[in-house]
Scaffold this motif. Structure first.
Motif, short mmCIF file in Angstrom:
data_model
loop_
_atom_site.label_atom_id
_atom_site.label_comp_id
_atom_site.label_asym_id
_atom_site.label_seq_id
_atom_site.Cartn_x
_atom_site.Cartn_y
_atom_site.Cartn_z
N SER A 88 -6.92 -8.55 37.37
CA SER A 88 -5.57 -8.06 37.55
C SER A 88 -5.56 -6.56 37.85
CB SER A 88 -4.73 -8.36 36.30
OG SER A 88 -3.41 -7.88 36.45
N THR A 89 -6.41 -5.81 37.18
CA THR A 89 -6.49 -4.37 37.43
C THR A 89 -6.92 -4.09 38.86
OG1 THR A 89 -7.05 -3.95 35.11
CG2 THR A 89 -7.61 -2.23 36.71
N THR A 92 -3.96 -4.79 41.26
CA THR A 92 -2.77 -3.94 41.18
C THR A 92 -3.05 -2.47 41.46
OG1 THR A 92 -3.09 -3.75 38.77
CG2 THR A 92 -1.62 -5.48 39.55
N GLY A 169 -5.75 -13.86 36.17
CA GLY A 169 -5.67 -12.46 36.55
C GLY A 169 -5.00 -12.25 37.89
N LEU A 170 -5.23 -13.17 38.83
CA LEU A 170 -4.64 -13.04 40.16
C LEU A 170 -3.13 -13.25 40.16
CD1 LEU A 170 -7.36 -14.92 42.26
CD2 LEU A 170 -6.84 -12.48 42.35
N SER A 172 -1.11 -12.58 37.63
CA SER A 172 -0.45 -11.69 36.67
C SER A 172 -0.02 -10.40 37.37
CB SER A 172 -1.38 -11.36 35.50
OG SER A 172 -1.77 -12.54 34.83
N ASN A 174 0.34 -7.45 36.07
CA ASN A 174 -0.36 -6.27 35.56
C ASN A 174 -1.41 -6.71 34.55
OD1 ASN A 174 1.06 -6.49 32.91
ND2 ASN A 174 2.83 -5.81 34.11
N ALA A 175 -2.23 -5.75 34.10
CA ALA A 175 -3.34 -6.08 33.20
C ALA A 175 -2.85 -6.60 31.86
CB ALA A 175 -4.22 -4.85 33.01
N ALA A 178 -1.93 -10.15 32.21
CA ALA A 178 -3.14 -10.96 32.36
C ALA A 178 -3.77 -11.26 31.01
CB ALA A 178 -4.14 -10.23 33.27
#
Length: 261
Positions: A88-89, A92, A169-170, A172, A174-175, A178
């Motif tokens: 996710s990080t 984004t 994660g994909l 979400s 944001n972290a 996630a």
């Protein structure tokens, strides 16, 4: 270079990138590793005698043998939460957009995350297993083939949960989201046979504990490490792992490709 060689080269580069990130910022991995270690120590030293008596065991060491396989699989679930956060990080913070402008294989980014996560899962399992041995776990009846099969199951289970975590994660935004979305990977072992046998649970609750991926995997790993029978649990656990791997891969690939358009 052919397509396979390019994929392997780019994926290995992404793997090194993820391992460097994990080495430079170890706090997330350590925090996630702390949960299974604390649960192991809590249930052994605080509840061990009571729990061993409740499941028909003789002493605390018997309960360690019962408990550790579930904790090892919980360790995998906990470690893969870090993968969801890492993916996710990347999505984004703009690095993926930069990668897409470069001449690299598109799927190598995801493959690098998955390979790095599986390696971290293996290392985390080894560390938690060492803690288990230090507090009294012994496996005297398992053969070398059973140890090898147990290791293979752990790797396969790590691969399955990692692909699911990548998908989480994909999707979400944001972290933080996630990490929250991936929390079921820790909660599911709590409602499995990790701590008490399924037969000891209330009748209405047993299907929840029985028909989920962690219970057959725990029973299989427990049988392999202790040198006891596993029945049909082995095939069921492998089927769950393969099914979750295929589902997570297709989900992650579709989402990653969609975000590229």
């Amino acid at each position: 270079m052919n397509s396979l060689s390019l994929t392997m080269r780019d994926s290995s580069t992404m793997l090194r990138r993820n391992l460097l990130h994990a080495r430079r910022y170890p706090s997330l991995t350590l925090n996630l590793l702390l949960t299974p270690v604390m649960l192991l120590l809590l249930f052994v030293y605080i509840f061990g005698d009571t729990m061993s008596a409740g499941i028909g065991g003789g002493n605390r060491s018997d309960y360690i043998a019962y408990l550790l396989p579930g904790i090892l699989l919980m360790t995998i679930g906990s470690t893969t939460i870090g993968t969801a956060v890492s993916v996710s990080t990347d999505m984004t913070e703009g690095i993926i957009a930069r990668f897409r402008t470069m001449a690299i294989h598109r799927q190598s980014v995801l493959i690098g995350h998955v390979a790095g996560s599986v390696l971290q899962c293996v290392m985390s399992v080894v560390l938690v297993g060492a803690v288990g041995v230090a507090i009294g776990f012994r496996s005297t009846d398992a053969t070398a083939m059973e140890w090898l099969a147990a290791f293979g199951l752990l790797v396969l289970f790590a691969l399955a949960l990692t692909w699911i975590a990548v998908g989480m994660g994909l999707v979400s935004p944001n972290a933080e989201a996630a990490g929250n979305n991936a929390m079921p990977l820790i909660f599911l072992p709590l409602i499995s046979s990790a701590f008490v046998p399924v037969d000891a649970m209330p009748g209405w609750f047993r299907p929840i504990a029985e028909y989920q991926p962690f219970t057959p995997a725990i029973e299989t790993l427990r049988g392999l490490l202790l040198g006891t029978g596993i029945g049909n649990n082995g095939w069921i656990a492998v089927a769950w792992c393969l099914g979750l791997t295929a589902l997570g891969y297709r989900w992650s690939k579709a989402r990653f490709d969609r975000d590229a358009t």
